[in-house]
Design a protein around this motif. Structure first.
Motif, short mmCIF file in Angstrom:
data_model
loop_
_atom_site.label_atom_id
_atom_site.label_comp_id
_atom_site.label_asym_id
_atom_site.label_seq_id
_atom_site.Cartn_x
_atom_site.Cartn_y
_atom_site.Cartn_z
N ALA A 77 4.25 -51.99 36.20
CA ALA A 77 5.46 -51.83 36.50
C ALA A 77 5.87 -50.40 36.52
O ALA A 77 5.37 -49.67 35.59
CB ALA A 77 6.51 -52.72 35.91
N ILE A 78 6.37 -49.71 37.52
CA ILE A 78 6.91 -48.53 37.64
C ILE A 78 8.65 -48.59 37.48
O ILE A 78 9.04 -49.13 38.56
CB ILE A 78 6.38 -47.58 38.83
N MET A 79 9.26 -48.13 36.47
CA MET A 79 10.48 -48.47 36.53
C MET A 79 11.16 -46.90 36.25
O MET A 79 10.65 -46.06 35.79
CB MET A 79 11.04 -49.15 35.44
N GLY A 80 12.61 -46.85 36.84
CA GLY A 80 13.04 -45.63 36.47
C GLY A 80 14.52 -45.57 37.40
O GLY A 80 14.65 -46.41 38.15
N PRO A 81 15.27 -44.75 36.85
CA PRO A 81 16.59 -44.50 37.71
C PRO A 81 16.64 -44.48 39.24
O PRO A 81 15.76 -43.85 39.66
CB PRO A 81 17.34 -43.27 37.01
N SER A 82 17.47 -44.77 39.95
CA SER A 82 17.56 -44.67 41.53
C SER A 82 17.37 -43.09 41.77
O SER A 82 17.89 -42.42 41.02
CB SER A 82 18.90 -45.30 41.93
N GLY A 83 16.42 -42.88 42.80
CA GLY A 83 16.33 -41.55 43.12
C GLY A 83 15.42 -40.75 42.34
O GLY A 83 15.15 -39.48 42.47
N THR A 84 14.59 -41.26 41.43
CA THR A 84 13.56 -40.46 40.69
C THR A 84 12.18 -40.39 41.58
O THR A 84 11.50 -39.67 41.17
CB THR A 84 13.04 -41.28 39.51
N GLY A 85 12.36 -41.19 42.50
CA GLY A 85 10.80 -40.94 43.41
C GLY A 85 9.84 -42.00 43.23
O GLY A 85 8.65 -41.77 43.35
N LYS A 86 10.44 -43.33 43.01
CA LYS A 86 9.27 -44.24 42.72
C LYS A 86 8.80 -44.80 44.07
O LYS A 86 7.51 -45.05 44.28
CB LYS A 86 10.04 -45.58 42.27
N THR A 87 9.73 -44.64 45.26
CA THR A 87 9.07 -45.04 46.57
C THR A 87 8.24 -44.12 46.84
O THR A 87 7.12 -44.02 47.67
CB THR A 87 10.48 -45.25 47.57
N THR A 88 8.50 -42.66 46.55
CA THR A 88 7.63 -41.28 46.88
C THR A 88 6.78 -41.78 46.23
O THR A 88 5.35 -41.35 47.16
CB THR A 88 8.37 -40.28 46.46
N LEU A 89 6.24 -42.20 44.96
CA LEU A 89 5.14 -42.42 44.38
C LEU A 89 4.14 -43.24 44.99
O LEU A 89 2.93 -43.09 45.30
CB LEU A 89 5.26 -42.85 42.89
N LEU A 90 4.83 -44.42 45.60
CA LEU A 90 4.07 -45.23 46.44
C LEU A 90 3.43 -44.88 47.58
O LEU A 90 2.23 -44.98 48.17
CB LEU A 90 4.83 -46.70 46.65
#
Ligand SMILES: Nc1ncnc2c1ncn2[C@@H]1O[C@H](COP(=O)(O)OP(=O)(O)OP(=O)(O)O)[C@@H](O)[C@H]1O
Ligand SMILES: [Mg+2]
Lengths: 308, 259
Positions: A77-90
């Motif tokens: 799982a990759i978790m983190g606050p909104s806007g940290t770039g989780k979608t960007t990482l994918l």
């Protein structure tokens, strides 16, 4: 320059020399993670190796040298606050964006050095569930799920029908196969997108916020489904989510990302006992702590006074 | 000083966009062999771009032809040359009005729809999703639309000219009393297959490329927001109109300049 070794939470990462990112840029495909990679375990177990990855959009640095190992057959799982770039990482893992430094290697292939044909071959083995679903709006649910099969295989129509109905049955929407995407709710659309993502039986699936917009029942089913798909088909799963409880329930390993860095990692149990203030704040959902709820801004009172 | 900076930036942005649009066209063309193997994708586009435009093209052609009949009769009858009405109507339609007005109408009816469709697919991550499914969205989505526009345009222009001649005939012969036989005979003897008809077809092919290229590129290059798609749609129609009229002048000068 920020290197991985600045990241105190990253034990063995100190072995990676500064400037290693440049060297990784040029490694030929077929490269696998070195044995002294941050996560414990054999490098053959690592399906996705993120090394000293940096990414910027214009002046804004979204990632500043992060390292991650996504291990085969596990749910990470990759978790983190909104806007940290989780979608960007994918998107970096899927090769839709190019890192400014560092690299992402999937199954031994460094994604941003692949030629387009090779990248497409690799993507056939990756499924991705978009945050918005991203269904094709001009064709119905059935055809959406059939789309990757029709594009990449020459299966007879009867076989396609069987496969599509099986995938839809798995997400509980076989009865909705003739609805158009505009007739689905947000949660249903995401489940159809999941059926589509597993249509080609990929080796890994990336889920971008699979739980948002699901009612408690379908949420429970979805959690089960992700686990079952992972274990029964031997998939590797990457789940991006804010839902601490659901994610902690299924993940084998969790990375917490904030402000461009990995700020915590471990199994759900390890994270629950963590004494890092950041990890505690995020896992327990406390408003006060090292993470600011607000996007960086000028002083609030000043801003309000300026309006006069 | 600021003005110069802004001017320079705008010029650079325009040149960059021009460059992108050409790379984009190459990519679109690289998908042609794949699409020719899947004629169904193509026929669907010929239907939605061509067949669904038939009504507006036919009605416009009829009115333009009728106006030509009226105006032509007024001028020609001053010289006692009403028998040439058929030539006048047919030549204006086949050489100019057919290709040009069809292209302008096509840009408004089909081009804007193409831009909006592709722009919205981008805004709703459908194109991105396709990329992640290892399907090239340019080859799968854009190429069939581009070819569809290319095929539809000359056919629509031909329809426009044909209906226009009927309109001219209806007004000239039916209402104003030009001699039936003279109307057709003059047309037969003076309209040349190569000089008039083929040149007209070449024009409408060029317009087909230009209008469809602009439409699909503007959609693909749109900012992925509602506003971005709206602006792209407007730009698509405006640029298409300019491009068609500009190309028409150049082509006319090349084709009929020395005659
Ligand atoms: N196309 C873009 N252009 C410029 N900046 C962008 C773009 N897309 C995203 N960003 C920026 O990148 C940052 C990371 O975005 P991203 O979508 O990866 O966040 P996220 O972690 O997935 O957030 P959420 O949990 O809300 O989905 C955001 O702060 C956003 O401002
Ligand atoms: Mg996101």
């Amino acid at each position: 320059m920020v290197t991985a070794s600045d990241n105190a939470l990253f034990g063995a990462a100190q072995d990676i020399p500064a400037g290693a990112s440049l060297a990784y840029n040029r490694v030929p495909s077929g490269w696998t993670a070195p044995n002294d990679s941050p996560a414990p375990g054999n490098s053959d177990e690592v399906l996705v190796a993120v090394r000293n990855l940096s990414f910027a959009r214009g002046e804004r640095h979204i990632f500043d040298g992060i390292d991650m190992d996504i291990r085969r057959g596990k749910i990470t799982a990759i978790m983190g606050p909104s806007g940290t770039g989780k979608t960007t990482l994918l998107r970096l893992i899927g090769g839709q964006l190019r890192p400014t430094a560092g690299s992402v290697a999937v199954d031994g292939q460094v994604v941003h050095t692949l030629r387009l044909g090779e990248l497409y071959e690799l993507r056939k083995r990756m499924g991705m569930l978009f945050q918005s679903g991203a269904l094709l709006t001009d064709i119905d649910v059935f055809e959406n799920v059939a789309f990757p099969l029709r594009e990449h295989t020459r299966l007879p129509e009867s076989m396609i029908r069987t496969l599509v109905l099986m995938k839809l049955q798995a997400v509980g929407l076989r009865g909705a196969s003739r609805l158009m995407p505009s007739e689905l709710s947000g949660g249903m659309a995401r489940r159809v997108a999941l059926a589509r993502a597993i249509a080609l039986d990929p080796m890994m699936i990336m889920y971008d916020e699979p739980f948002t917009g699901q009612d408690p029942i379908s949420m429970g089913v979805l959690v089960q489904l992700i686990r079952q798909l992972n274990d029964a088909l031997g998939l590797t799963s990457i789940v991006v989510s804010h839902d601490v409880h659901e994610t902690a329930a299924i993940a084998d390993y969790i990375y917490l990302v904030s402000a461009g860095r990995v700020v915590g990692q471990g199994t759900p149990a390890e994270l629950a006992d963590s004494d890092s203030a950041w990890v505690r704040q995020f896992m327990q959902g406390l408003p006060d702590g090292p993470v600011a709820f607000h996007y960086p801004a000028a002083d609030y009172a000043q801003d309000l006074l300026k309006a006069r | 000083m600021n003005v110069f900076i802004r001017l320079g930036e705008t010029t650079l942005a325009m040149l960059q966009k021009l460059g992108r649009s050409h790379l984009f066209l190459l990519h679109v063309l690289s998908g042609v062999p794949g699409i020719l193997l899947r004629p169904r994708l193509l026929s669907a586009q010929v239907f939605s771009l061509g067949v669904l435009s038939i009504l507006i093209i036919a009605v416009s052609g009829l009115f333009v032809g009728m106006v030509l009949g009226l105006q032509g009769f007024n001028v020609l009858s001053d010289f006692g040359a009403e028998e040439s009405l058929g030539v006048m109507v047919a030549a204006s339609l086949v050489r100019e009005l057919g290709p040009v007005v069809t292209a302008l109408l096509f840009a408004g009816r089909a081009g804007s729809a193409l831009t909006a469709e592709i722009g919205l697919m981008k805004a709703t991550e459908q194109l991105s999703g396709m990329e992640m499914m290892a399907v090239d969205p340019i080859k799968r989505i854009v190429t069939p639309r581009f070819l569809g526009g290319l095929i539809a345009m000359p056919l629509l222009a031909a329809l426009f000219s044909m209906v226009g001649v009927m309109g001219g005939f209806f007004v000239g012969v039916g209402l104003l009393g030009v001699d039936d036989g003279a109307f057709w005979t003059a047309m037969h003897t003076h309209i040349d297959f190569w000089d008039d008809i083929i040149n007209g077809v070449i024009k409408s092919l060029v317009f087909g490329v230009v209008v469809t290229w602009i439409a699909v590129f503007e959609g693909y290059d749109a900012l992925p927001t509602s506003e971005g798609v709206g602006r792209a749609t407007t730009r698509s129609v405006v640029f298409s109109a300019f491009a068609v009229l500009g190309c028409d002048f150049v082509l006319t000068a090349l084709m009929f300049g020395d005659a």
